[in-house]
Design a protein around this motif. Sequence first.
Motif, PDB file in Angstrom:
ATOM      1  N   UNK A   1       0.842  -1.199   0.000  1.00  0.00           N
ATOM      2  CA  UNK A   1       0.000   0.000   0.000  1.00  0.00           C
ATOM      3  C   UNK A   1       0.874   1.244   0.000  1.00  0.00           C
ATOM      4  N   UNK A   2       0.337   2.353  -0.501  1.00  0.00           N
ATOM      5  CA  UNK A   2       1.152   3.556  -0.672  1.00  0.00           C
ATOM      6  C   UNK A   2       1.698   4.110   0.637  1.00  0.00           C
ATOM      7  N   UNK A   3       1.080   3.770   1.773  1.00  0.00           N
ATOM      8  CA  UNK A   3       1.601   4.262   3.050  1.00  0.00           C
ATOM      9  C   UNK A   3       2.905   3.572   3.462  1.00  0.00           C
ATOM     10  N   UNK A   4       3.314   2.531   2.732  1.00  0.00           N
ATOM     11  CA  UNK A   4       4.588   1.863   3.028  1.00  0.00           C
ATOM     12  C   UNK A   4       5.755   2.480   2.258  1.00  0.00           C
ATOM     13  N   UNK A   5       5.499   3.541   1.510  1.00  0.00           N
ATOM     14  CA  UNK A   5       6.548   4.202   0.748  1.00  0.00           C
ATOM     15  C   UNK A   5       7.778   4.541   1.606  1.00  0.00           C
TER      16      UNK A   5
ATOM     17  N   UNK B   1       9.919   1.520   2.088  1.00  0.00           N
ATOM     18  CA  UNK B   1      10.709   1.180   0.908  1.00  0.00           C
ATOM     19  C   UNK B   1      11.941   2.078   0.800  1.00  0.00           C
ATOM     20  N   UNK B   2      11.801   3.353   1.143  1.00  0.00           N
ATOM     21  CA  UNK B   2      12.958   4.251   1.127  1.00  0.00           C
ATOM     22  C   UNK B   2      14.008   3.809   2.139  1.00  0.00           C
ATOM     23  N   UNK B   3      13.543   3.403   3.321  1.00  0.00           N
ATOM     24  CA  UNK B   3      14.468   2.906   4.346  1.00  0.00           C
ATOM     25  C   UNK B   3      15.150   1.631   3.859  1.00  0.00           C
ATOM     26  N   UNK B   4      14.394   0.712   3.272  1.00  0.00           N
ATOM     27  CA  UNK B   4      14.964  -0.534   2.774  1.00  0.00           C
ATOM     28  C   UNK B   4      15.972  -0.265   1.660  1.00  0.00           C
ATOM     29  N   UNK B   5      15.695   0.720   0.816  1.00  0.00           N
ATOM     30  CA  UNK B   5      16.640   1.093  -0.241  1.00  0.00           C
ATOM     31  C   UNK B   5      17.964   1.524   0.382  1.00  0.00           C
ATOM     32  N   UNK B   6      17.901   2.375   1.398  1.00  0.00           N
ATOM     33  CA  UNK B   6      19.100   2.834   2.087  1.00  0.00           C
ATOM     34  C   UNK B   6      19.858   1.636   2.673  1.00  0.00           C
ATOM     35  N   UNK B   7      19.143   0.742   3.320  1.00  0.00           N
ATOM     36  CA  UNK B   7      19.771  -0.434   3.940  1.00  0.00           C
ATOM     37  C   UNK B   7      20.434  -1.327   2.886  1.00  0.00           C
ATOM     38  N   UNK B   8      19.767  -1.556   1.774  1.00  0.00           N
ATOM     39  CA  UNK B   8      20.329  -2.375   0.700  1.00  0.00           C
ATOM     40  C   UNK B   8      21.586  -1.710   0.144  1.00  0.00           C
ATOM     41  N   UNK B   9      21.555  -0.402  -0.042  1.00  0.00           N
ATOM     42  CA  UNK B   9      22.730   0.315  -0.548  1.00  0.00           C
ATOM     43  C   UNK B   9      23.905   0.193   0.418  1.00  0.00           C
ATOM     44  N   UNK B  10      23.628   0.264   1.715  1.00  0.00           N
ATOM     45  CA  UNK B  10      24.688   0.120   2.712  1.00  0.00           C
ATOM     46  C   UNK B  10      25.253  -1.300   2.703  1.00  0.00           C
ATOM     47  N   UNK B  11      24.380  -2.290   2.577  1.00  0.00           N
ATOM     48  CA  UNK B  11      24.830  -3.682   2.532  1.00  0.00           C
ATOM     49  C   UNK B  11      25.696  -3.932   1.300  1.00  0.00           C
ATOM     50  N   UNK B  12      25.271  -3.422   0.150  1.00  0.00           N
ATOM     51  CA  UNK B  12      26.071  -3.559  -1.073  1.00  0.00           C
ATOM     52  C   UNK B  12      27.439  -2.910  -0.915  1.00  0.00           C
ATOM     53  N   UNK B  13      27.470  -1.708  -0.367  1.00  0.00           N
ATOM     54  CA  UNK B  13      28.728  -0.991  -0.187  1.00  0.00           C
ATOM     55  C   UNK B  13      29.659  -1.731   0.771  1.00  0.00           C
ATOM     56  N   UNK B  14      29.084  -2.496   1.697  1.00  0.00           N
ATOM     57  CA  UNK B  14      29.885  -3.255   2.663  1.00  0.00           C
ATOM     58  C   UNK B  14      30.307  -4.619   2.119  1.00  0.00           C
ATOM     59  N   UNK B  15      29.856  -4.961   0.903  1.00  0.00           N
ATOM     60  CA  UNK B  15      30.275  -6.206   0.278  1.00  0.00           C
ATOM     61  C   UNK B  15      29.309  -7.368   0.402  1.00  0.00           C
ATOM     62  N   UNK B  16      28.101  -7.102   0.846  1.00  0.00           N
ATOM     63  CA  UNK B  16      27.101  -8.171   0.950  1.00  0.00           C
ATOM     64  C   UNK B  16      26.358  -8.258  -0.379  1.00  0.00           C
ATOM     65  N   UNK B  17      26.345  -9.431  -1.008  1.00  0.00           N
ATOM     66  CA  UNK B  17      25.624  -9.557  -2.281  1.00  0.00           C
ATOM     67  C   UNK B  17      24.146  -9.214  -2.095  1.00  0.00           C
ATOM     68  N   UNK B  18      23.677  -8.304  -2.899  1.00  0.00           N
ATOM     69  CA  UNK B  18      22.303  -7.820  -2.788  1.00  0.00           C
ATOM     70  C   UNK B  18      21.834  -7.357  -4.154  1.00  0.00           C
ATOM     71  N   UNK B  19      20.530  -7.308  -4.358  1.00  0.00           N
ATOM     72  CA  UNK B  19      20.044  -6.711  -5.603  1.00  0.00           C
ATOM     73  C   UNK B  19      20.291  -5.211  -5.572  1.00  0.00           C
TER      74      UNK B  19
ATOM     75  N   UNK C   1      -0.382   2.247  -4.773  1.00  0.00           N
ATOM     76  CA  UNK C   1       0.628   1.227  -4.510  1.00  0.00           C
ATOM     77  C   UNK C   1       2.022   1.824  -4.421  1.00  0.00           C
ATOM     78  N   UNK C   2       2.716   1.560  -3.311  1.00  0.00           N
ATOM     79  CA  UNK C   2       4.139   1.871  -3.214  1.00  0.00           C
ATOM     80  C   UNK C   2       4.884   0.687  -3.814  1.00  0.00           C
ATOM     81  N   UNK C   3       6.010   0.985  -4.470  1.00  0.00           N
ATOM     82  CA  UNK C   3       6.753  -0.101  -5.100  1.00  0.00           C
ATOM     83  C   UNK C   3       8.249   0.130  -5.005  1.00  0.00           C
ATOM     84  N   UNK C   4       8.980  -0.957  -5.148  1.00  0.00           N
ATOM     85  CA  UNK C   4      10.431  -0.937  -5.269  1.00  0.00           C
ATOM     86  C   UNK C   4      10.772  -1.832  -6.448  1.00  0.00           C
TER      87      UNK C   4
END
Length: 157
Positions: free
Chosen positions: A52-56, A59-77, A88-91
């Motif tokens: 739902x759009x209220x989860x936007x 998704x922004x927080x998860x994007x930040x977390x994924x970017x940090x994990x990638x930068x630290x060397x953890x395989x991630x999309x 609808x909120x989407x990633x």
Amino acid sequence: MTNTVIKKAEQIAEDFLQETAKDSYQILGKGIVNEVCVVETNSNKVVIRMNSKDTYPTFLKEKWCIEQALAAGIPSPEVLSVGIFGETAYMIQTFVDGDNGLDSPKHRDQIWRKLGEYLHIIHNIPVKGFGENLDDAGQGVFSSPPHPGSDAVGWAT
């Protein structure tokens, strides 16, 4: 319902990629929060996560977390886009081929050991505060909103 979910995922992917979907399917039984689909075009294969759009903000927080994990060397999309489509909120993420841990033929000890290694790396990513809200992506500041039973004071320091 599934057909509607797939059609929405295709529309989101086509709008972002500027290509027509040639194949798509919903991933069922692997998550408990989002509707997740894979959409393939002639030159891309992406994962569309929707809620739902209220989860936007989540998704922004998860994007930040994924970017940090990638930068630290953890395989991630890679996160290609986060947005809102109607209600609808989407990633949109790159598709990463592999086994779901529950379906992997690897011994459970190997899976848990690798997860422990990743957890150690994640634990060393600098953040300030704790909670479900990412208040400042540049500084990695999180907070928890007041809720019943809390002292209504944020955890950020």
